[in-house]
Design an enzyme around this catalytic site. Structure first.
Site, PDB file in Angstrom:
ATOM      1  N   CYS A 139       0.804  -1.218   0.000  1.00 42.31           N
ATOM      2  CA  CYS A 139       0.000   0.000   0.000  1.00 42.31           C
ATOM      3  C   CYS A 139       0.845   1.280   0.000  1.00 42.31           C
ATOM      4  O   CYS A 139       0.517   2.238  -0.706  1.00 42.31           O
ATOM      5  CB  CYS A 139      -0.948  -0.009   1.192  1.00 42.31           C
ATOM      6  SG  CYS A 139      -0.191  -0.491   2.739  1.00 42.31           S
TER       7      CYS A 139
ATOM      8  N   HIS B 138      -2.666   6.565   3.900  1.00 38.26           N
ATOM      9  CA  HIS B 138      -1.246   6.651   4.246  1.00 38.26           C
ATOM     10  C   HIS B 138      -0.687   7.975   3.736  1.00 38.26           C
ATOM     11  O   HIS B 138      -0.836   8.315   2.561  1.00 38.26           O
ATOM     12  CB  HIS B 138      -0.459   5.516   3.583  1.00 38.26           C
ATOM     13  CG  HIS B 138      -0.726   4.152   4.150  1.00 38.26           C
ATOM     14  ND1 HIS B 138      -1.531   3.924   5.245  1.00 38.26           N
ATOM     15  CD2 HIS B 138      -0.275   2.914   3.766  1.00 38.26           C
ATOM     16  CE1 HIS B 138      -1.556   2.622   5.509  1.00 38.26           C
ATOM     17  NE2 HIS B 138      -0.821   1.988   4.633  1.00 38.26           N
TER      18      HIS B 138
END
Lengths: 359, 359, 359, 359
Positions: free
Chosen positions: A150, A247
């Protein structure tokens, strides 16, 4: 003509996201769901502790969860795997050898030079490895493609247009602030992350440092393997912060070619980047792969993670770096573009490229 | 023989921390508290919305808040200023010119080459500027010392022993994850920081990049000004994260002298660092200025911020960097060592050095 | 003359709190630590993921964890059990039958009419059951005392002085907002409680409704069993909220005797309550069992949970209720007074009453 | 034929929600936006710190913010007011007297017996007050309707079907856990609510206790005023918890008619409740006004607040109460159904009832 999909690890965090995204998809239908033997035989709604806002999609609630055996998924055109890495290696290989098409979110085959590691808005050209992969495994229609970790996903979306426009990157330093959803469920204990930062995520820095070099690298001339970038130094530091999804990454880069571009040139290139996934009209491709924010205090996970339905990367604070050439901050939705969404958009690209045969 | 202290900005976040720390101090007593004219004349307990765990110390509750005028604080041996920068410049100068001793947490005079910018466990030698400062302002006993920005404080505690042991730093890249208490009260709106990261703190990166070079620099041979390090490049990126107290910083450094030290050599030097504040027996000096953690997942703000009663810096994850020589993660308590505590420990050093005359 | 203590379940959340509190205790020393066979044989520091701010106390770090067998703890004067309820029943009974003194935080024996359920600042008179308990089990020095569920603890501290001053309570409605630490470690997943409330805690409402009636009840005239209050209706609703430590409870009560007291009379009684634990000079007894706050917006967990070192209950918002007589809000530190602290203070009372024989 | 709307207080938290909801509305268009004189004259995007996930809707970004003067909004068919109560009283009255249609979220006129206080899925019959209101103010088309306080909104949606099915409520005790977004922006300081509960929200308990009785009351026979329920006792306790959106409420009720319904009967009535807003086909009316959850641990704000696009109330834990008849827990989206959404759905009802004349 719908594409029948099967989801492995369907009760987990990534599996739930696959189900949520596929339940509203115009081309793909959820045909089968697989999980561990503990869940197999139960209704999906009984086997799953659903953690996404909203309810389990109606069409899945009463599906009977299957064991993750290839013979039980033989009528699926595409398999999406959200399996944990401790079981993904064996299961995905069994599915591949049964001539099934597998899009995997697991790390197990990402380092295999014959397996494309594809971020859909970055390097769909790596699908060109598939003929060779099929020939090695003597497959007619099956293949295995993995999407990336990710955090890596967000990074390479930012770096790809810069590499294209300004040439090789000499150095990359990246520090992440990663959301708890990246650790799955139950994942991070609240006692560990409330009012806290955890300055370590096992294996994550190594993944970022390796996968970036593979995704931004080229295939060899035979199209039989992917070559890692070999002139780029990258150093990653990964942290967990008290954020649910999204993120954030602080990036400093130095270009090989000097003089380096100005911040404004960087912004222009990022802002105008169009990926092949958009050009070939993939359903899930965002209007803009990269959204550049000009406010000082953006991107922010809570406000920007759903940009482009979670398929865009948002970038801000593009400015000169005292040490390297340029620094900026980016945000990626870790369970959409950073996980299940990459798998789905990769499958859309494969479909558009004629690599997917529906039955 | 107690030292009488006065606290300016006593009702604010930093002022409250001064009061909490001084209320238990064996040498200093809280003699006067000052705040804005809106608070002046009220009892401290009525003028203040106390935000530290526990109650307002008994000896302060009923003190009458004064306006911040030097003549009202003439009987104080030491003044601690937690004033906001928009008023600190004028008020602190008035106090200095009234021949008072001022330890300021504000940024206003940090760039003045004649004003020592002192992190107590790093550069107390900069107190040597005081004779010159006094001569310029024709003072008998007064002087002005500032402590550093909270993020800078943590960084220089880590860098000082490395600079001493291994020579000049060529390059520093630092990314911070800073606590909300650093923004004062009401400070950061909960709607801005819940489930979020704010990738920007106004002026913070410039402070880190400037103050580090001043604190780690030397005085000139006349001891009339502080020279900035001129061969070190530093690039800082500052973020706000949902943590109450404790700034976490990810640092990558390159030494000028090569070959560079190994991670183990770095650990040894950090672990064995002893500051002058400890050697001369200052009350608030921690047993260890730097606590090195060997677990992968430390330091963590919630678990480590109170190490050494908030006066220690905790460092972990010391390891090689793919791009520079070494990287590590550090944690500093931003309102203790990073603010009020630095002022108090600086005053203890001044007392030990004979710079403070009690009445 | 120190009291040797053994701690069962020493690696868990409650066990860690026992260790933290006992490590600084003037009368008790930590002699042995016990945990599951998985931990047995290891150093405490290696068997434990320490989750309390600060480090593992030095005297415990290198202790070898034992299995929870009575014969391995025979030289302990007191056993504190922080065991999970799935193993506590059997182990604690084995210890009791081995004539050991056990203070248990587990729920297993709380409903046993022969086992005192004691909140130390509320009903130490229930220690009078011990002679009968010993005679039934033919013990010379051993006995078993349990402390109460954490939420119940806060409630009964508030209700006891009101019952004493104003007679029986006819009705109690209580709604809790409980901290995550109450669920142990790893306990509540961050994905479940971030930006969320969980409106259910398994078994908690039943515990509050039962234990309150036992703790506030009397022993029978033979002192052979505890009689539940039989004329009080109580209804509890328990919620988990994103708070680390400290349970907040909103309480509405109706007295049997009318006219009921005014809010001011309630405040006076709460504020002046002195428990036997204070009167007999127990070390851990707080200066005030109950701290009444007069500000509208208190108690608050973050600001008030450490009042009285975690042994005080803080009460605020005492006011008339439109439906019943009085309502108020209370706060209790769930892992100190609400768990380990109760065990320790109960042991101090037992020591003062001569029930504990040191070897 | 679109309805032109004007939004007062458009830059605030409620105003932003009006804009977000109206930007996607099929019948209403955003025609004018108004705010304080400080914002007037600026582009909306420059006057506003947008706090909702996603970006400012395109059609509003470049609108010039107006002052809140009736003459500047004369061409609007409907005015939605998200003004703060300190200015709403005067401004809304000026708009009303200018014969404009005002749907207000402010508290100022909620207690006026001639002003309907309407929760759209509960008491649209109170629109019948409008002819009288117009006659008093000699208006042709204008009128003023308020929606209810956010916590009250959730409560009355649950109580209305119970009152209809089982007759009058004798007693209601409700305890809330309210989201930070209810306090506007900047609203609650992060230092106040991180790791904390604030057991007080100024004026909130009084609003819940009053508004519930008005909303559940009937109009008098002349339809000239609303009569408060006079035989119902209600006691509310309001708390702020660290949740972004979604108010959770624990409710205990006693019916006048005995024997009271069973939990299953309550569930059946809640589950099958259909409001007039649904029957007349209002666009924003949810499929179900009330969603009953049967899992023990629901409703939860993060998972359930968007049910019915934020227009449904989710109810769970329906069970017997030891003190009253029934208790349950409910959840309402405080800024959608609890604020802006109520205004919009009320306007849709008015449109359907022919009360709104478009130009």
């Amino acid at each position: 003509m719908k594409v029948k999909t099967g989801i492995l690890g369907a009760t987990g965090t990534v599996g739930q996201r696959f189900i949520e995204l596929l339940s509203k998809h115009p081309q793909f239908i959820i045909h089968s769901v697989g999980a561990s033997s503990r869940s197999a035989g139960k209704k999906y709604s009984e086997a799953t502790k659903w953690k996404i806002t909203g309810d389990i999609p109606e069409q899945v609630k009463n599906m009977i969860v299957k064991e993750c055996k290839a013979k039980l998924f033989g009528d699926c055109d595409v398999i999406f795997s959200g399996l944990d890495s401790d079981v993904a290696g064996e299961i995905e290989m069994e599915f591949l050898k049964a001539d099934l098409v597998v899009f995997s979110n697991a790390k197990n085959y990402r380092k295999d030079p014959m397996v494309p590691l594809i971020v859909p808005t970055v390097n769909p050209s790596h699908f060109n490895l598939i003929p060779h992969q099929r020939s090695i495994h003597t497959l007619k229609k099956g293949f295995l493609v993995t999407n990336s970790n990710c955090s890596t996903t967000g990074l390479v979306v930012a770096l790809k247009p810069l590499q294209e426009a300004f040439g090789p990157l000499e150095t990359i330093i990246v520090q992440t602030m990663q959301a708890i959803s990246g650790a799955g469920y139950p994942g991070v204990s609240s006692l560990d992350i409330f009012d806290n930062v955890i300055p370590f995520i096992s294996g994550e820095e190594e993944k970022m440092e390796y996968e970036t070099l593979k995704i931004l690298g080229d295939l060899n001339s035979d199209q039989t393997e992917c070559k890692l970038l070999d002139s780029t130094n990258i150093s990653a530091t990964c942290n967990r912060v008290p954020v649910i999804d999204g993120h954030t990454e602080c990036v400093s880069i130095k270009f090989k070619n000097q003089p380096s571009p100005t911040p404004q040139e960087i912004v222009n290139v990022l802002d105008s980047y169009v990926s092949e996934a958009q050009q070939i009209g993939c359903h899930s491709a965002p209007n803009k792969c990269i959204i550049v924010r000009h406010d000082d205090d953006r991107p922010q996970p809570r406000l920007d993670r759903n940009n482009g339905n979670g398929y865009s990367v948002t970038i801000g604070r593009v400015r000169k770096c005292n040490v390297f050439d340029i620094k900026f901050t980016l945000l990626v939705h870790n369970t959409i573009l950073g996980a299940a969404g990459s798998g789905i958009l990769n499958a859309e690209i494969a479909l558009a490229k004629g690599l997917l045969k529906t039955q």
